[in-house]
Design an enzyme around this catalytic site. Structure first.
Site, PDB file in Angstrom:
ATOM      1  N   ASP A  71     -20.677 -72.218   3.809  1.00  8.77           N
ATOM      2  CA  ASP A  71     -20.997 -72.925   2.594  1.00  8.77           C
ATOM      3  C   ASP A  71     -20.023 -74.251   2.387  1.00  8.77           C
ATOM      4  OD1 ASP A  71     -23.421 -71.603   2.716  1.00  8.77           O
ATOM      5  OD2 ASP A  71     -23.285 -70.933   0.789  1.00  8.77           O
ATOM      6  N   ASP A 110     -31.726 -68.235   5.574  1.00 10.68           N
ATOM      7  CA  ASP A 110     -30.424 -67.837   5.370  1.00 10.68           C
ATOM      8  C   ASP A 110     -30.245 -66.622   6.194  1.00 10.68           C
ATOM      9  OD1 ASP A 110     -27.877 -68.114   4.250  1.00 10.68           O
ATOM     10  OD2 ASP A 110     -28.468 -68.431   2.361  1.00 10.68           O
TER      11      ASP A 110
END
Length: 675
Positions: A233, A178
């Site tokens: 996301d 991430d």
């Protein structure tokens, strides 16, 4: 980019990323990175050869976030279900842990420590269990000092080689890396460092770069990672899925075997969309050659969810060895045609309906890339049935639905029944006690004759549907159609809402069994706004879709649960009435040809500062009648007035400005219908 606290995670991660772009600071790059910059041959990714087709598996984040149910038992349960439910046989192989698997501090030697409550036997024991099922284990960390959760578990920045070795020692097969808390270090440098660290372990590990598309990884990440996120996301909503799909589709030229565009994990089965929308989600991810990572808790999944996830015809499109990502042929009026070339020369063709009402979508085998002047075999990948076709590919596609076809040039296709298109018009709105006219049209699209043809209209109990023209035919030759007019009446007192109406056609080929095709529709019973002026937030919308969380009435969009927004505020002015949305968003209201105007004050809510970029639009019966053009957080409020005279329905639409939906908090302040 994590969504446990969507706004705080994005503020923290994006802010750090902005600093990285401005400062260009970084760690000392290993020799391999320096060599690459000096013109040495590009290095290969850590998972080279492992994902020549897009990876398939499971990730817990979309269903559990950091809640207690994410633990060792869940992970083992997923592995068991992969085997028991046939998901492993269908191609799913990775069981991936997301954020919150670790303790909040490293040990005295700087090593990562698994959470002893969630994983009492450690990660290696879990990996061993997963491997015993013939599956593979994935893990998560961030290319920063901490991960993206609010707790902030240890990230790998400055610990790349140590952490990579731990992952390898545990038997990890997949790393999701991430982007939060990156301290301004250059993105390419951070992700290349972890690439080299993973390769140094000697263990093949699939490397998933999750920097949200912020630094356009499709331009540089081939040979660094095996897949890269192209968007922020996803959330479990139609608006979010649609926005992400639109961002990913143009990137088709950058995908291929071993280097995949990743529009984020699947939401299928999590409850925020209908089964029709989930089939579209699964279809379009497959046509886009996207990773298929299940994001629902399979221990609680219903049969419909398993039927979608286990559709081997659709999975075969995603897993095709040629590795092409589908490209857009057309998208006018929300009628999308997306085509994916397949290794055997066939084409996968998605007929996708973005709109809120059923639409006819059509193309041809030639437009899909197949040679002209031939016969064609067409397989409907959700019906699992083959047909012969003369070249036209068409269907009436339900709202938010997708018809997914696979088409081959096949001069012997006459062994299959003729393809037929069943179209329906006039079923959108029904007034209680009034007769509405509906028309069905069945067209033979094949090269052979359809025989003993009949069409019917199934309506809810208590409704009436009467054919006022012939609904049967002895034969229907290639290219010919049977058109039937119906009188449809909903009884007086029928309450507002959406009601199922199904058009059904049955016909017989020259040999073989009867063919039945149906088009599921939604007839909407609605009441027009009262005479005078009415705020939209005081009315009931026919439909509502939003990019993050639900649309809020008289509050800004809070991104998660209903009621979590704040006061609507644009350029320092607070409004008591209005709608708080987040792009991509659409609300539809029934106006029944009784309203003349819609007026609103619109803009990006002050709560996102100078960020966000959106366009506000008003559509009357699907036709754009007003638009602001691009508005940013720095632009303040704008007055929007739309002439909606004679419209049956009106849509309030917000689209993303092209930079992703993060911070796109779009306010419709005092939206007023004049009727």
């Amino acid at each position: 980019m994590r969504q446990l606290s969507a706004r705080s995670a994005r503020l923290r991660g994006i802010g750090a990323l902005t600093a990285a772009v401005l400062c260009g600071a970084g760690l000392g790059a290993p020799a391999a990175v320096a060599a690459a910059r000096d013109g040495a041959p590009a290095a290969t990714s850590p998972g080279a050869g492992l994902v020549d087709t897009p990876p398939m598996g499971f990730n817990n984040w979309n269903s559990t976030h950091c809640r207690p149910e994410f633990n060792e038992d869940m992970v083992k349960g997923m592995a068991d279900l992969f085997v028991a439910k046939g998901l492993k046989d269908a191609g799913y192989q990775y069981i991936n842990l997301d954020d919150c698997w670790a303790e909040s501090q490293r040990d005295a030697n700087g090593k990562l420590v698994p959470d002893p409550v969630r994983f009492p036997h450690g990660i290696k024991a879990v990996a061993d269990y997963v491997h015993s099922k013939g599956l593979k284990l994935g893990i998560y960390t961030s290319a920063g000092t901490h991960t993206c959760s609010e707790v902030g578990f240890p990230g790998a920045l400055g610990h790349e080689y140590s952490d990579a070795q731990q992952f390898a020692d545990w038997g990890v097969d997949y790393l999701k890396y991430d982007n939060c808390n990156n301290q301004g270090v250059d993105a390419q440098k951070r992700y290349t460092t972890m690439r080299d660290a993973l390769k140094a372990t000697g263990r093949p590990i699939v490397y998933s770069i999750c920097e949200w598309g912020s630094n356009k990884p499709w331009l540089w990440a081939k040979g660094v990672g095996d897949l890269w996120r192209t968007t922020g996301d996803i959330s479990d909503s139609w608006g979010s899925m649609l926005s992400i799909m639109k961002q990913n589709l143009p990137l088709a030229p950058y995908a291929g075997p071993g280097h995949w565009n990743d529009p984020d994990m699947l939401e299928v089965g999590n409850g925020g969309m209908t089964d029709t929308e989930y089939r579209t989600h699964f279809s379009m991810w497959s046509v886009m050659a996207a990773p298929l990572l299940i994001g629902t808790d399979l221990r609680q999944a219903d049969d419909a969810t398993y039927q979608i996830l286990e559709n081997k015809d659709v999975i075969a499109v995603d897993q095709d060895k040629l590795g092409e990502q589908g490209h857009v042929v057309s998208s006018e009026g929300g009628r999308w045609v997306v085509v994916k070339e397949m290794a055997d020369g066939s084409r996968a063709v998605a007929l996708f309906n973005e709109s809120d009402r059923a639409q006819r979508i059509a193309t041809t085998a030639t437009a899909a890339g197949l040679a002209t002047g031939h016969a064609y075999r067409v397989r409907d990948l959700w019906q699992h049935r083959d047909y012969n076709s003369a070249g036209t590919l068409a269907a009436t596609v339900p709202a938010h639905g997708t018809v997914l076809l696979r088409v081959w040039k096949d001069d012997h296709s006459v062994v299959y029944p003729p393809a037929a298109e069943l179209g329906v018009t006039g079923a959108d709105f029904v007034q209680p006690g009034k007769t509405e006219e509906v028309t069905t049209t069945l067209t033979d699209l094949g090269r052979t004759t359809a025989r003993r043809v009949s069409v019917d209209l199934d309506v809810p109990d208590g409704w009436q549907a009467e054919a006022t023209s012939p609904a049967t035919a002895r034969t229907l030759k290639s290219g010919k159609a049977l058109t039937t007019t119906w009188s449809v009446t909903a009884p007086k007192g029928t309450g507002p809402g959406s009601y199922g109406v199904n058009a059904v056609a049955t016909y017989w080929p020259s040999h073989g069994d009867a063919v039945t095709t149906r088009v599921p529709l939604r007839a909407r019973v609605a009441v027009a706004p009262p005479a005078g002026d009415s705020f939209a937030s005081d009315l009931t919308a026919l439909s509502s879709a939003n990019g993050w969380g639900p649309v809020e009435k008289d509050h800004s969009n809070g991104e998660a649960a209903a009621g979590d927004g704040k006061a609507l505020t644009i350029a320092g002015t607070t409004y008591a009435k209005g709608l708080g949305t987040n792009a991509a968003s659409s609300l539809e209201y029934y106006t029944g040809k009784q309203c003349s105007a819609l007026k609103a004050t619109v803009g990006v809510d002050d709560e996102v500062g100078d960020r966000g970029s959106v366009t506000f639009e008003v559509l009357a019966d699907g036709r754009k009648v007003a638009s602001t053009g691009l508005l940013k957080g720095t632009d303040g409020a704008q007055q929007l007035t739309a002439d909606i005279t004679g419209a049956q329905s009106v849509q309030l639409v917000v689209t993303d400005g092209g930079d992703g939906p993060d911070y796109d908090h779009a306010d419709w302040a005092q939206p007023t219908f004049s009727c």
